[in-house]
Write a protein that holds these residues in place. Sequence first.
Motif, mmCIF file in Angstrom:
data_model
loop_
_atom_site.group_PDB
_atom_site.id
_atom_site.type_symbol
_atom_site.label_atom_id
_atom_site.label_comp_id
_atom_site.label_asym_id
_atom_site.label_seq_id
_atom_site.Cartn_x
_atom_site.Cartn_y
_atom_site.Cartn_z
ATOM 1 N N CYS A 21 16.183 -9.968 87.791
ATOM 2 C CA CYS A 21 16.036 -10.373 89.186
ATOM 3 C C CYS A 21 15.812 -11.869 89.263
ATOM 4 O O CYS A 21 15.271 -12.476 88.328
ATOM 5 N N LEU A 23 13.875 -13.053 91.626
ATOM 6 C CA LEU A 23 12.524 -13.198 92.168
ATOM 7 C C LEU A 23 11.560 -12.385 91.297
ATOM 8 O O LEU A 23 11.998 -11.676 90.387
ATOM 9 N N ARG A 24 10.281 -12.482 91.596
ATOM 10 C CA ARG A 24 9.274 -11.690 90.880
ATOM 11 C C ARG A 24 8.251 -11.201 91.897
ATOM 12 O O ARG A 24 7.083 -11.616 91.852
ATOM 13 N N CYS A 25 8.652 -10.347 92.827
ATOM 14 C CA CYS A 25 7.717 -9.922 93.875
ATOM 15 C C CYS A 25 6.458 -9.318 93.257
ATOM 16 O O CYS A 25 6.547 -8.548 92.297
ATOM 17 N N TYR A 27 4.475 -7.055 94.058
ATOM 18 C CA TYR A 27 4.293 -5.599 94.084
ATOM 19 C C TYR A 27 5.343 -4.890 93.231
ATOM 20 O O TYR A 27 5.364 -3.670 93.170
ATOM 21 N N CYS A 28 6.225 -5.642 92.613
ATOM 22 C CA CYS A 28 7.342 -5.020 91.911
ATOM 23 C C CYS A 28 7.295 -5.216 90.403
ATOM 24 O O CYS A 28 7.509 -4.273 89.648
ATOM 25 N N MET A 29 7.041 -6.433 89.967
ATOM 26 C CA MET A 29 7.041 -6.666 88.515
ATOM 27 C C MET A 29 6.113 -7.818 88.152
ATOM 28 O O MET A 29 5.835 -8.697 88.970
ATOM 29 N N GLY A 67 16.201 -4.019 89.818
ATOM 30 C CA GLY A 67 16.469 -5.430 89.747
ATOM 31 C C GLY A 67 17.241 -5.932 90.987
ATOM 32 O O GLY A 67 17.217 -5.331 92.041
ATOM 33 N N GLU A 68 17.877 -7.021 90.817
ATOM 34 C CA GLU A 68 18.636 -7.572 91.933
ATOM 35 C C GLU A 68 20.133 -7.373 91.640
ATOM 36 O O GLU A 68 20.681 -8.026 90.743
ATOM 37 N N ASN A 96 17.707 -8.412 97.694
ATOM 38 C CA ASN A 96 16.794 -9.382 98.296
ATOM 39 C C ASN A 96 17.549 -10.388 99.163
ATOM 40 O O ASN A 96 16.938 -11.243 99.796
ATOM 41 N N SER A 322 11.166 -2.406 89.450
ATOM 42 C CA SER A 322 12.425 -3.130 89.259
ATOM 43 C C SER A 322 13.313 -2.465 88.204
ATOM 44 O O SER A 322 14.518 -2.675 88.171
#
Length: 326
Positions: A21, A23-25, A27-29, A67-68, A96, A322
């Motif tokens: 991804c 990004l690295r939100c 709440y996700c990873m 992932g993205e 995203n 993710s």
Amino acid sequence: MAFDRFGRNINYLRISLTDRCNLRCVYCMPEDMIFRPRSELMQDHEVIRLVHLFTNLGFRKFRLTGGEPTVRANLVDLVREIGATKGVEKVAMTTNGILLDRLAQPLADAGLTRVNISIDTLDADKFRQLTRWGKVEDVWRGIRASQAAGLEIKLNSVVVRNYNEGEDLVDLARLSLYQPWQIRFIEMMPFGDVADFQLAGVVTQEEMISTIESALGPLTPVNPGELDGEASLYYLEGAPGRIGFISSISHPFCASCNRTRLTADGRLRLCLLREKEVDLLSPMRDGATDDELRAIISEGIWWKPWGHGLAQDVVPLNRVMSEIGG
Ligand code: SAM
Ligand code: SF4
């Protein structure tokens, strides 16, 4: 057709195209997430072969995620091939949105019909905090490009206490007064290493509704009791758009679950919130025939767990979000 042992017809597949991804939100990873070597991930022809096998089993709806998904090389061709597979009726994507500025039109031309775009807040600083470095204006560019390309748009917002549970929620909900979009608020779910943070930060559907109603007026249910996919839908008076709540924690929807997931490393993940998986990639690489693979998939689906065990404090620990795809 594929049925599980509880009589649910499973006909919707979410495919994670990558665990990577941009990004690295929070709440996700974790920020220092380690991704799998590419050789462990499904190649394009392996994804296509599995899509074909799933259509043989009655699957019609496919959603690409990660992932993205937009960071996967060759994405547009892959979407085109999936869309052209006999039996596939709908190809959607959860993203995203950051790369949609340039990808929305080619993806729409390739047969993508809908994008669910994640945007947790309209506030630039909070967006950066939640995603660790994302720019909300990039997502807006992606939303506009998707609109221009004629893609159906839904917006997803994971609500996290102390990050975006107040004004942010109201600002996003307000968009439904001006745009024909579904704005969906998601209760945060716990996974792996991030579970403690996630469980501590859950904001329930009731609390979200109360926050929105006190700022924007009453929310009227659409088809009371009936879910749109996994979302319970509402609208603000006079709004062209809809507001949805995906509330796995406070209102589990396991009884109507019709989906299963394919992780980027080719495992059939039978329930988002249960660790049970069936390896499809290894038998495929070991030379399994189509009949053998269909049998493995059908058997796996038969044993799909009834639902999650969060009420009994059972949290899936083997992957973070993710790696599964949402
Ligand atoms: N990268 C894409 C995106 O963010 O839309 C697709 C993958 S992401 C894992 C899919 C969806 O899961 C997104 O809407 C994201 O906000 C949501 N999500 C991630 N972690 C979550 C969590 N712990 N609980 C609930 N939803 C989560
Ligand atoms: Fe990436 Fe989506 Fe996870 Fe955010 S929610 S880190 S955008 S995979």
